[in-house]
Motif scaffolding. Sequence first.
Motif, PDB file in Angstrom:
ATOM      1  N   THR A  36       0.831  -1.198   0.000  1.00 32.10           N
ATOM      2  CA  THR A  36       0.000   0.000   0.000  1.00 32.10           C
ATOM      3  C   THR A  36       0.868   1.251   0.000  1.00 32.10           C
ATOM      4  OG1 THR A  36      -1.768  -1.160   1.193  1.00 32.10           O
ATOM      5  CG2 THR A  36      -1.822   1.249   1.217  1.00 32.10           C
ATOM      6  N   ARG A  37       1.932   1.207   0.763  1.00 26.51           N
ATOM      7  CA  ARG A  37       2.855   2.364   0.816  1.00 26.51           C
ATOM      8  C   ARG A  37       3.518   2.569  -0.550  1.00 26.51           C
ATOM      9  NH1 ARG A  37       7.669   1.379   2.876  1.00 26.51           N
ATOM     10  NH2 ARG A  37       6.810  -0.117   4.371  1.00 26.51           N
TER      11      ARG A  37
ATOM     12  N   SER B 102      -5.431   1.643  -5.894  1.00 23.86           N
ATOM     13  CA  SER B 102      -4.939   2.341  -4.708  1.00 23.86           C
ATOM     14  C   SER B 102      -4.260   3.654  -5.074  1.00 23.86           C
ATOM     15  CB  SER B 102      -3.963   1.428  -3.956  1.00 23.86           C
ATOM     16  OG  SER B 102      -3.460   2.047  -2.801  1.00 23.86           O
ATOM     17  N   ALA B 103      -3.591   3.672  -6.242  1.00 25.53           N
ATOM     18  CA  ALA B 103      -2.804   4.854  -6.624  1.00 25.53           C
ATOM     19  C   ALA B 103      -3.643   5.932  -7.284  1.00 25.53           C
ATOM     20  CB  ALA B 103      -1.687   4.422  -7.587  1.00 25.53           C
ATOM     21  N   SER B 104      -4.731   5.536  -7.967  1.00 23.06           N
ATOM     22  CA  SER B 104      -5.479   6.491  -8.784  1.00 23.06           C
ATOM     23  C   SER B 104      -6.562   7.189  -7.978  1.00 23.06           C
ATOM     24  CB  SER B 104      -6.102   5.777  -9.981  1.00 23.06           C
ATOM     25  OG  SER B 104      -7.031   4.800  -9.548  1.00 23.06           O
TER      26      SER B 104
ATOM     27  N   ARG C  38      10.816   1.034  -6.017  1.00 22.27           N
ATOM     28  CA  ARG C  38      10.251   1.127  -4.670  1.00 22.27           C
ATOM     29  C   ARG C  38      10.108  -0.258  -4.070  1.00 22.27           C
ATOM     30  NH1 ARG C  38      11.988   4.955  -4.880  1.00 22.27           N
ATOM     31  NH2 ARG C  38      11.216   7.084  -5.022  1.00 22.27           N
ATOM     32  N   GLY C  39       9.695  -1.205  -4.883  1.00 25.29           N
ATOM     33  CA  GLY C  39       9.540  -2.559  -4.386  1.00 25.29           C
ATOM     34  C   GLY C  39       9.180  -3.516  -5.500  1.00 25.29           C
ATOM     35  N   VAL C  40       9.400  -4.807  -5.231  1.00 27.19           N
ATOM     36  CA  VAL C  40       9.108  -5.862  -6.194  1.00 27.19           C
ATOM     37  C   VAL C  40       8.219  -6.908  -5.512  1.00 27.19           C
ATOM     38  CG1 VAL C  40      10.049  -7.549  -7.808  1.00 27.19           C
ATOM     39  CG2 VAL C  40      11.392  -5.509  -7.222  1.00 27.19           C
ATOM     40  N   VAL C  41       7.141  -7.284  -6.212  1.00 28.17           N
ATOM     41  CA  VAL C  41       6.249  -8.350  -5.743  1.00 28.17           C
ATOM     42  C   VAL C  41       6.437  -9.553  -6.635  1.00 28.17           C
ATOM     43  CG1 VAL C  41       3.877  -9.016  -5.221  1.00 28.17           C
ATOM     44  CG2 VAL C  41       4.541  -6.603  -5.101  1.00 28.17           C
ATOM     45  N   SER C  42       6.789 -10.690  -6.034  1.00 28.55           N
ATOM     46  CA  SER C  42       6.797 -11.956  -6.774  1.00 28.55           C
ATOM     47  C   SER C  42       5.648 -12.792  -6.231  1.00 28.55           C
ATOM     48  CB  SER C  42       8.127 -12.684  -6.573  1.00 28.55           C
ATOM     49  OG  SER C  42       8.139 -13.908  -7.278  1.00 28.55           O
TER      50      SER C  42
ATOM     51  N   VAL D  61       6.984   0.203  -9.102  1.00 23.23           N
ATOM     52  CA  VAL D  61       6.495  -0.983  -8.397  1.00 23.23           C
ATOM     53  C   VAL D  61       6.430  -2.087  -9.435  1.00 23.23           C
ATOM     54  CG1 VAL D  61       4.637  -2.016  -7.062  1.00 23.23           C
ATOM     55  CG2 VAL D  61       5.170   0.413  -6.778  1.00 23.23           C
ATOM     56  N   LEU D  62       7.187  -3.142  -9.200  1.00 24.80           N
ATOM     57  CA  LEU D  62       7.368  -4.205 -10.189  1.00 24.80           C
ATOM     58  C   LEU D  62       6.707  -5.478  -9.689  1.00 24.80           C
ATOM     59  CD1 LEU D  62       8.828  -4.984 -12.834  1.00 24.80           C
ATOM     60  CD2 LEU D  62      10.859  -5.466 -11.452  1.00 24.80           C
ATOM     61  N   CYS D  63       5.949  -6.138 -10.565  1.00 26.39           N
ATOM     62  CA  CYS D  63       5.287  -7.397 -10.216  1.00 26.39           C
ATOM     63  C   CYS D  63       5.810  -8.481 -11.138  1.00 26.39           C
ATOM     64  CB  CYS D  63       3.779  -7.243 -10.352  1.00 26.39           C
ATOM     65  SG  CYS D  63       2.850  -8.642  -9.698  1.00 26.39           S
ATOM     66  N   THR D  64       6.171  -9.637 -10.574  1.00 30.42           N
ATOM     67  CA  THR D  64       6.738 -10.708 -11.378  1.00 30.42           C
ATOM     68  C   THR D  64       6.108 -12.039 -11.029  1.00 30.42           C
ATOM     69  OG1 THR D  64       8.811 -11.758 -12.083  1.00 30.42           O
ATOM     70  CG2 THR D  64       8.645 -11.152  -9.768  1.00 30.42           C
ATOM     71  N   GLY D  65       6.126 -12.931 -11.983  1.00 30.01           N
ATOM     72  CA  GLY D  65       5.550 -14.258 -11.809  1.00 30.01           C
ATOM     73  C   GLY D  65       5.221 -14.831 -13.173  1.00 30.01           C
TER      74      GLY D  65
END
Length: 490
Positions: free
Chosen positions: A230-231, A260-262, A365-369, A240-244
């Motif tokens: 969320t941050r 959340s951002a818009s 800022r961060g990566v989500v796998s 903000v990077l999403c991988t999978g």
Amino acid sequence: METASKDELLSLEEAASRLCVSKSTLYRMLDRKEVKGRKVGKQWRFSGTDVKAYLERGPQAVALSDVGPDDVNSLIPSLAAASSQFGVALPQFDSGDESAAKVERFVVHIVHLAGASGASDIHVAPGRDVVGIHLRIDGIMRPICEIAMSAYPVVIGQLKQMAALNMEEKALPQDGRMILQIEGKTYDCRVSLVPTIRGEAVVIRLLDPNAGIVTLDRMGFYDDDLERITRWSTSPAGVVLCTGPTGSGKTTTLYACTQSASGPTRVTLTVEDPVEYELPYTRQSAVNRRAGMTFATTMRALLRQDPDVLLVGEVRDLEASDLVVQAALSGHLVLTTLYADDAPSAAMRFVEMGNERFMVAAALRGVVSQRLVRRICEECKEPITLPQLVELQVRVKAAQGGLPVPEGSTFYHGRGCERCGGSGYRGRRAIYELLEFTPAVADALRANSSAEQLMQAGIGDGMHTLFADGIRKAVAGNTTVDEVVRVSAK
């Protein structure tokens, strides 16, 4: 137009006139077997009924005329077992129904079964003797029926008609779309056809436009992960990077972050391939490579539209990744995806594409796998005792991944029941790995660290691995250890 009688035979000239084509074009149509004709002596003759059917249904009429009534009549009964399993009634045929109506009902019923079972995709694959139809349910392929190869051309023809594809094209891949209303529910179906040595293979992806966009607080994040993502998604700038892998829910996560951002006070733009769901407060664009509208060219245009938030469907090359980094460093929040095994490897992919380490470290800022694991069926869930060595290995690996397993924890499995089709699973949920670019992690990236060293720096700052998050959810009774091992193994 004059209506042909059933037994009327037309000459080449008459058939060309009825079809509004030249004689040379009609010869080519005969060569391609788009129309039917027969030689009477040295002259071509055409059935008036066949010509009329072609005018009404195009090449599908030719395919229907070559398929026996028994093959068409067997289509719906072939789905009887699957229909019973998923609680869907078989459609009824009237004795006077035309073959075309029966084939259409068959295709619609397959989509109905897929929707009732919660399938994400329908696979239709021609084999040596039969055509297999499978549903991908909870990420696993499940066969539902087989149909005769002789009936396959009319099924393919019906799909092409419904998806507005080229009926005559059989040598090249095609992509289309059909929207079906079935018992008050809308299905947005993306259709992909690819030629194989046995015939055209079809995959239909089902999207529910009425499902709504899932928000971050409903995606199965624990409090620590929810606070982090969320941050990130409310940051004024950064990546903000999403991988999978494909089908792991990356788009759902990106859409939730975009939600959340818009808002009404921020300009949010997207470039996607394709646009799957419409987002509020967002201007969405789709890639069109034939027209030269790639991710990179569209991003350049969108950056001139004064955005605050930019969603980029995928980063595939240095040009796109460089634009993403530059956009983030110039004050935009960029949400995007790429493929990598885990979160640290995703960050390293930016470097491998040719971006400078110090710029990537400053931008991210961060990566989500993430991966999707199957949920244990609540109807047949029961505790299970793991073999001692397996439990020891699970505890050690989870602790190394940042989340030790509490003493006295219980693991579960599904023994299999009618509700879950004997699999022990019903539905899916995500497991996550979130790497935040804290000062320690950013310093590690700038210092030529490997992906493994980035992982250790992240764990030192509160990160946990995919495996550890999966085991946490296995202990909570959401999934099984076997399922966590299956989806998180590299």
